[in-house]
Design a protein around this motif. Structure first.
Motif, PDB file in Angstrom:
ATOM      1  N   LYS A   1       6.213  31.550   9.345  1.00 41.98           N
ATOM      2  CA  LYS A   1       6.057  32.285  10.611  1.00 41.98           C
ATOM      3  C   LYS A   1       4.643  32.127  11.162  1.00 41.98           C
TER       4      LYS A   1
ATOM      5  N   ALA B   1       4.681  28.899  12.720  1.00 36.92           N
ATOM      6  CA  ALA B   1       5.454  28.937  13.974  1.00 36.92           C
ATOM      7  C   ALA B   1       4.599  29.527  15.099  1.00 36.92           C
ATOM      8  N   ARG B   2       3.856  30.591  14.788  1.00 33.57           N
ATOM      9  CA  ARG B   2       2.954  31.181  15.797  1.00 33.57           C
ATOM     10  C   ARG B   2       1.948  30.149  16.281  1.00 33.57           C
TER      11      ARG B   2
ATOM     12  N   TYR C   1       5.553  29.859  19.000  1.00 28.63           N
ATOM     13  CA  TYR C   1       6.733  30.711  18.846  1.00 28.63           C
ATOM     14  C   TYR C   1       6.279  32.153  18.617  1.00 28.63           C
ATOM     15  N   ASN C   2       7.223  33.089  18.748  1.00 30.34           N
ATOM     16  CA  ASN C   2       6.929  34.500  18.526  1.00 30.34           C
ATOM     17  C   ASN C   2       7.893  35.074  17.487  1.00 30.34           C
TER      18      ASN C   2
ATOM     19  N   TRP D   1      14.859  36.749  12.745  1.00 34.41           N
ATOM     20  CA  TRP D   1      14.321  35.785  13.720  1.00 34.41           C
ATOM     21  C   TRP D   1      14.784  34.373  13.419  1.00 34.41           C
TER      22      TRP D   1
ATOM     23  N   THR E   1      17.771  33.370  15.360  1.00 36.06           N
ATOM     24  CA  THR E   1      17.744  33.443  16.825  1.00 36.06           C
ATOM     25  C   THR E   1      17.596  32.035  17.397  1.00 36.06           C
ATOM     26  N   LYS E   2      17.715  31.933  18.712  1.00 36.16           N
ATOM     27  CA  LYS E   2      17.572  30.635  19.383  1.00 36.16           C
ATOM     28  C   LYS E   2      16.207  30.010  19.074  1.00 36.16           C
ATOM     29  N   ASP E   3      15.130  30.799  19.183  1.00 37.43           N
ATOM     30  CA  ASP E   3      13.786  30.280  18.879  1.00 37.43           C
ATOM     31  C   ASP E   3      13.635  29.926  17.400  1.00 37.43           C
TER      32      ASP E   3
ATOM     33  N   ALA F   1      15.366  26.748  16.794  1.00 38.02           N
ATOM     34  CA  ALA F   1      14.593  25.643  17.389  1.00 38.02           C
ATOM     35  C   ALA F   1      13.419  25.272  16.487  1.00 38.02           C
ATOM     36  N   PHE F   2      12.712  26.273  15.957  1.00 36.03           N
ATOM     37  CA  PHE F   2      11.607  26.000  15.045  1.00 36.03           C
ATOM     38  C   PHE F   2      12.109  25.282  13.800  1.00 36.03           C
TER      39      PHE F   2
END
Length: 187
Positions: free
Chosen positions: A37, A40-41, A45-46, A52, A55-57, A60-61
């Motif tokens: 994470k 990812a930040r 990303y958030n 998480w 989720t879509k994000d 994607a990550f």
């Protein structure tokens, strides 16, 4: 300095067990997911809670991560540094195989119980949870096989203890681990 490394399939109770052990031992808890994470930040990303990743994000990550093995290798390098420092509990899919240090725990759980845990934790239906677990189990196996040659979920050789979480409370799981650590003179 003692480090404990906990691994197991998604939704088997790794984080819950780690938190109980951390409270008992006054250790810090960090997970491979925490480091991913952070990474990812760094990429814009958030990430939020455990759900998480689904989720879509998050997906994607993870897709980005699939084409760049350095994501996981960098996360593992960071985890290995923390393991060396000691007084930490690490939840990680790969650290038990790549670290020479640490008391290594594999938490085992049936698909049914893991499905129930994920559905409750993420507030989703049993059907959605079962689908997510099937995807994550397959993708984790393929990823770690490709990156490190690990037979994730099959090879249990690196572990000091294997604990089935299906018919135990998280406290009972943590106590079983502590008993094994005492028995082997680790704690």
């Amino acid at each position: 300095m003692l480090s404990i490394i906990i691994s197991g399939m998604p939704a088997v109770g790794k984080t819950t067990t780690a938190n109980i052990l951390a409270k008992t031992l006054s250790f810090k808890v960090i997970g491979g997911g925490d480091i991913l994470k952070e990474m990812a930040r760094d990429r814009g990303y958030n990430p939020t809670d455990e759900s998480w990743w689904d989720t879509k994000d998050g997906i994607a990550f993870l897709r980005e991560r699939e084409v760049n093995p350095e994501f996981d290798k960098e996360a593992d390098r960071r985890l290995l540094q923390k393991i060396k420092q000691g007084n930490i509990i690490v939840t990680s899919y790969t650290a038990p195989w790549i670290s020479k240090l640490g008391f290594k725990v594999w938490l085992e759980g049936s698909i049914e119980k893991r499905t129930e845990r994920m559905a409750k934790r993420d507030k989703i239906s049993i059907a959605e949870s079962k689908a997510r677990i099937a995807i994550r189990d397959k993708e984790n196996y393929e990823l770690y096989k490709r990156l490190y040659g690990i037979e994730f979920g099959i090879d249990k050789k690196p572990f000091d203890i294997v604990v089935s979480t299906d018919n135990m409370t998280a406290e009972e799981v943590a106590n079983t681990i502590l008993e094994k650590m005492k028995e082997t003179g680790v704690w």
